[in-house]
Structures are given as structure tokens and as C-alpha cells.
Write an enzyme that holds these catalytic residues in place. Structure first.
Site, PDB file in Angstrom:
ATOM      1  N   GLY A  86     -20.387   6.348  -5.632  1.00 40.42           N
ATOM      2  CA  GLY A  86     -20.498   4.613  -5.790  1.00 40.42           C
ATOM      3  C   GLY A  86     -21.103   3.912  -4.932  1.00 40.42           C
ATOM      4  O   GLY A  86     -21.686   4.278  -3.999  1.00 40.42           O
ATOM      5  N   ASP A 112      -1.867  -0.425  -7.343  1.00 38.10           N
ATOM      6  CA  ASP A 112      -0.969  -0.582  -6.227  1.00 38.10           C
ATOM      7  C   ASP A 112      -1.488   0.403  -4.951  1.00 38.10           C
ATOM      8  O   ASP A 112      -2.416   1.306  -5.274  1.00 38.10           O
ATOM      9  CB  ASP A 112       0.600   0.219  -6.611  1.00 38.10           C
ATOM     10  CG  ASP A 112       1.629  -0.194  -5.425  1.00 38.10           C
ATOM     11  OD1 ASP A 112       1.283  -0.807  -4.487  1.00 38.10           O
ATOM     12  OD2 ASP A 112       2.632   0.570  -5.591  1.00 38.10           O
TER      13      ASP A 112
END
Length: 613
Positions: free
Chosen positions: A327, A381
Site C-alpha cells: 500500500g 483499536d
């Protein structure tokens, strides 16, 4: 070092002091969790948010208190390693008949690793492996509730059983119409039990305490019939008149996985035996790691311990190498992964190119903000670790070079360990669930558009799904008083359930701290034709109408976005939300689709009755 006999009472006294520190921690944690019921009954939503936020801080405070006591009273850092081995053995003895032994082991680790050097972070001195089983622990006090309660209804008594289940929580606020809501629940259950023979063991098991989060309370349980089990949760909410309603019925593992998602705030539950709750929940969600269930219950340090044990186990049974994550590379975070492991590892870089103006401490503060905030299913989270050792042989050379270039302060290549292997030590990092970056998800859809008709159709559907979810994610974040800052597609990911989640936190701000503005009208032709920003921009000024050029260059994306989320380009949308939050309004953000709410069912039935002759 202090000279000590191997049977010195000093070791026992240190172990006892550590156990006292843990017991104080869990007593405070338990008390704060139990208060959630009263806050729900009195609609104290700001108090609920404050309690959730403050409870997260309890653990580190108690650990630091314990470390100070051990140094002050016992000079723990000067004790010999023989004594420290005895300390662990004495501590194991204190865990016999303890109701939270796994949490107490983690507390021991947290204290010990602040005192000993990392070369002693192995099972001789800390609990790398658990020493005490958590199976079948139960509170045997006569007045104590069992972990769960079982009901044995017939088809005819099922609706009344639902009423009894809700009433057994003894909520001190009246329902609008509990019998009606139980009827809706019965319809939802019946759709799964119609034409199904009820077996001799037909029963409903429900955890004995409610799960509280934000403005909701959840009854959680499972229906057992023969060899089949159906997990369920019943959300309880306040209506506009302050009465309670059963808002919907969630069924099946997928619904429960979304409810307990890693992208949502932690629940507050009055648990005396956490391991029993985790065991029950795991039976309903076998695909969810125990680490994530502990996290969802607010026991994040235990979640970290279990995650790390799972991670070590995975490393021993895999051979692939850590690599730079695929990415677009970030300006602030260096991200790497292990292809066979479904998580990513994130380091804060040592320097940031313009226009980034931040610091390591500011970035860590943003991650802590997310940890303490309501994540509304839209912010991942993170697990935070320090001084983590990896085998050097498992790192690709390109990754080591990347860390040496961008985050050298976070890297240490150690001498050989006890097995003769070189180690990579990462000083500080965050670990998050791996998702498909939204820009890659959309690019896959763009590529499909040029394929066969059915493939092109799939691509269009994927674009629509991704863009709609992206806008929904931003609006949910806004409802939670969060402005994402950098809203580029690459900063969002797609979960296995198709939810879009934000994960780039270095520029987030509270909505109420932002100044939403329109781009001023140019005063002359020179300003109008200028390629540069010619008007003044403050550090927290936001111009929503300027989002479009960065986000909507693709025509297919722009069409979907403008159809469903054009209001995100309008300053009035942002200012209205800011004003409502500043006035004290707490938004409802549901972990299920609004169309599933019983109020929609009730409205449809009412309209149908009016329309009938």
C-alpha cells in the site's frame, strides 16, 4: 545485591504486595463497571462516557503505585534473580482459589517488567505461559449470581420468558411496553424456530449481568435446541420520553461479532469472574480470539497478554518473513506485517516531511485519545507494546533498511540470545487488525469495470458499497465528536464484514475544537486565478468544500458520493453537528442497521393497519 537465603521471607512479602496491588486494581475496576447500571437508569450519558474513559487509566495507575511500593519498601530492583524466581513461585501460590487469576498474572508481568531488564522477560520470572487454569471458576458465595441463568420455555410461554429475562436485570426505570417488545422478540425468534422441533434440552441461557456501552444496555445469551445454538443480544435503549424499549434482536455469530467489534468502545460489565464471561462469549463467537473478547470487556491488558502469547505461538509455527506492508506508505507511521498473521505493526517515524507538523508525543497522545474515546465501530483499536523482541532471521532486509532509515531510534539489533540467534528489538509500536485499504478496495473495483459484464457489475456494486460506507464512517465519527483530519481513501480500511474503519490518527481533532469555514470569495482577479491559498488559514480551520478535488477525481466515485453524501462538502452539515455536540447532545450510533429497529417494524404494522379496509 542484597544477600538472601533462598527461603527468605522477603520474596513472599514482595509477592503479597503485588497481589495486594492487583486486588486493589480489580476492586476499583469492578466498582466502576458496576456503576454503569445506575448511569444507564438515570440517562447519565456524559457520566457513562467519563466512566469508560477513566476506567482505562486505572490499570497503569495501579501498576505504577505497586512499583513505587516495591522499590520503597523492598528495594525490589536490587533483589537477586534467585529471589525473583521465588517471588513468582510465591505469587503462584497466592493464585490458588483466586477469582481473576489470569488478570493477576498479567498484573504481575506489568509490574515485573518495569523493574527487571528485558533479558529476564521469560517464563522463569514472568508469566509467558499461564500457571493457573481459569476453567470452571465460579463465585460460590450464597448471595452471588451465577455467570449465566437458564430458562426452559415452551413455544406457548416463550414471549413471557422474554419478559422474565428482561425483568431479572431489575432495571430501575419503566418500559414503554415490555409485553409488546417481547412480542417483537418472539417474532424474531420464531422466524428461526418455525418448523423446527423443540428438543428436550430446549433452553435460553443469558449472562446474568447487562453489557453497557454509550447509551445502550445489552442482554446477551444463546438459544440451545438439540445440537444447535443461536447466539443473540437484545439492545435496551431509552425512548424520547425516557422510557425503556427493547430496540431490536440481534441473532447469529456475525451480528455478535459486529457488536463486539475491535472498532467499538469497551463494554462495562459487572463481572466477578471475567474468565467465565469470556468462556461463554467464546462459545457464541468461536472465530473471535479470546484476546479480543477480553479487550471488548475493558480488560485490555489481559487482551495484550493473550495476543502476545498467540503471536509467539504463531511465530513458532510459521516461516514467512516480516515485510514492509503493501500500500501507500504513510508520512508519519512506518507499517510492516507478517503475511500469514492478520495484523499490522506500526512504528512512529523519527521525522516527518512537510507539511506534517507534529511530534512523537503528540502522535502517541492521538492514539491514547482513540483508546479512551467512543470508537463507534469506525476507529480500529490498537495494542501498544514496548521493547518487543523478534528473531532477526524473520525480517526481510528491505524492512530493516526501512526502519534504519525512517525510525532508527526505535530499532536495536541485539547480540545473540541464549539460543545463539540475533534479535531485532522494537522500542515502541502499535499493533492493529489488518484490513483492506479502501483505496486498494476501490482500485480492484475500478479494474473490474473493464472486464466481462458480470465482473463490471460486481465492480460497480463494490464502488457503491465502498463509497457509501466511507461516508457513513465519517458521519459516525462526526457523531462521536471526531474529525478525522486526513480523509483520503488510503487512511480507511474495509473489515471482513464490509465495514469501513478509519486507522490514521495523527491528525484527528474533536469536532468541537475545529473551526468550519467557507472559502472566502476572491477580492480580485489575481486572487481568483491564484494556484495558491490566498486567504488566512488557522491551525484548526476546516473548509469542507475543498474536500472534493482530493476525493472525487473518479467519475464513478463522484456519482455515488454526491448521491449519498454530498452534505459532507457543505459547511452547514459540520457546523450543525458541532453545535449539537457543544450543546451536550450525545448521538445514537447503533451497532446494527437502523432498519432492524423494532420501531420501524411497529411503524410498518401501524401503516398497514391504517391502510387496510
Amino acid at each position: 545485591m542484597f544477600p538472601q537465603r533462598l527461603d527468605s521471607p522477603q520474596a513472599y512479602n514482595i509477592a503479597k504486595a503485588m497481589m495486594d496491588g492487583f486486588n486493589r486494581h480489580y476492586r476499583l475496576f469492578h466498582t466502576e463497571s458496576a456503576r454503569a447500571k445506575h448511569r444507564f437508569e438515570t440517562a447519565d450519558w456524559h457520566g457513562q462516557q467519563r466512566g469508560q474513559r477513566e476506567r482505562i487509566e486505572f490499570y497503569d495507575l495501579r501498576v505504577n503505585e505497586c512499583v513505587l511500593r516495591l522499590e520503597r519498601e523492598f528495594k525490589a530492583g536490587q533483589q537477586s534473580m534467585d529471589v525473583w524466581q521465588q517471588i513468582k513461585l510465591h505469587y503462584i501460590g497466592l493464585l490458588v482459589n483466586h477469582r481473576q487469576p489470569e488478570l493477576a498474572e498479567t498484573f504481575f508481568n506489568s509490574v515485573t517488567t518495569k523493574i527487571l531488564h528485558r533479558t529476564h522477560f521469560h517464563n522463569d520470572f514472568i508469566f509467558v505461559r499461564p500457571a493457573v487454569s481459569t476453567e470452571y471458576i465460579e463465585n460460590d458465595e450464597p448471595s452471588a449470581r451465577p455467570t449465566y441463568t437458564a430458562w426452559y420455555p415452551t413455544r406457548e410461554s416463550l414471549q413471557q420468558t422474554v419478559v422474565e429475562i428482561i425483568r431479572h436485570y431489575d432495571l430501575r426505570r419503566g418500559f414503554e411496553d415490555l409485553e409488546r417488545d417481547a412480542g417483537y422478540v418472539l417474532q424474531a425468534i420464531s422466524s428461526r424456530l418455525d418448523n423446527v422441533k423443540l428438543r428436550a434440552n430446549f433452553q435460553i441461557q443469558v449472562l446474568s449481568n447487562l453489557f453497557f456501552r454509550n447509551k445502550g444496555a445489552y442482554a446477551v445469551g444463546k438459544i440451545i435446541n438439540g445440537f444447535n445454538e443461536i447466539p443473540f443480544a437484545l439492545p435496551l435503549l431509552h425512548n424520547k420520553r425516557g422510557q425503556l424499549v427493547v430496540d431490536t434482536a440481534l441473532f447469529g455469530e456475525d451480528d455478535l461479532l459486529i457488536l463486539f467489534s475491535f472498532a467499538r468502545a469497551y463494554f462495562m460489565v459487572n463481572m466477578e469472574i471475567p474468565s467465565a464471561y469470556v468462556q461463554f462469549l467464546r462459545s457464541m463467537m468461536p472465530r473471535k480470539p479470546r484476546a479480543e473478547i477480553y479487550n471488548a470487556l475493558g480488560l485490555a491488558k489481559q487482551g495484550k497478554t493473550l495476543f502476545y502469547r498467540d503471536f509467539l505461538y504463531h511465530q513458532r509455527h510459521s516461516t514467512d518473513k516480516f515485510r514492509i506492508a503493501p500500500g501507500i506508505k504513510g508520512m508519519v507511521m512506518l507499517v510492516f506485517d507478517l503475511p500469514s498473521f492478520p495484523y499490522v505493526f506500526k512504528l512512529i517515524k523519527d521525522f516527518y516531511p512537510p507539511p506534517k507538523d507534529t511530534s512523537r508525543e503528540q502522535i502517541k497522545g492521538k492514539y491514547q485519545l482513540v483508546k479512551q474515546h467512543d470508537r463507534v465501530g469506525r476507529m480500529a483499536d490498537s495494542l501498544e507494546y514496548s521493547e518487543v523482541a523478534f528473531p532477526r532471521a524473520r525480517f526481510e532486509d528491505a524492512l530493516i533498511a526501512e526502519i534504519e532509515k525512517f525510525a532508527p531510534s526505535q530499532l536495536e539489533i541485539s547480540d545473540r540470545d541464549s539460543d545463539g540467534n540475533t534479535e531485532v528489538i522494537i522500542k515502541h509500536m502499535y499493533i492493529e487488525r489488518r484490513m483492506i485499504p479502501l483505496n486498494i478496495y476501490l482500485q480492484e473495483a475500478f479494474d473490474a469495470l473493464s472486464g466481462a459484464p458480470d465482473e463490471a457489475q460486481r465492480g460497480r456494486a463494490q464502488i457503491e458499497r465502498g463509497v457509501i460506507e466511507y461516508g457513513n464512517a465519517i458521519k459516525d465519527l462526526v457523531s462521536a465528536n471526531i474529525f478525522p483530519g486526513d480523509m483520503l481513501w488510503k487512511n480507511f480500511g474495509v473489515t471482513r464484514h464490509g465495514k469501513v474503519v478509519f486507522y490514521d490518527y495523527d491528525e484527528i481533532e474533536y469536532i468541537t475544537d475545529c473551526n468550519f469555514r467557507r472559502v472566502p470569495e476572491p477580492r480580485n482577479e489575481e486572487e481568483e486565478m491564484s494556484g495558491e491559498v490566498w486567504y488566512t488559514v488557522g491551525p484548526r480551520d476546516v473548509f469542507p468544500e475543498t474536500f472534493g478535488p482530493f476525493l472525487l477525481g473518479n467519475a464513478a466515485v463522484r456519482e455515488v458520493f454526491m448521491k449519498h453524501h454530498a452534505d459532507l462538502l457543505d459547511v452547514d452539515f459540520w457546523q450543525t453537528q458541532k453545535d449539537r455536540i457543544a450543546a451536550g447532545h450525545v448521538h445514537d450510533v447503533f451497532p446494527y442497521e437502523r432498519e432492524r429497529r423494532f420501531k420501524h417494524v411497529h411503524r410498518a404494522l401501524t401503516l398497514a393497519a391504517v391502510a387496510s379496509p
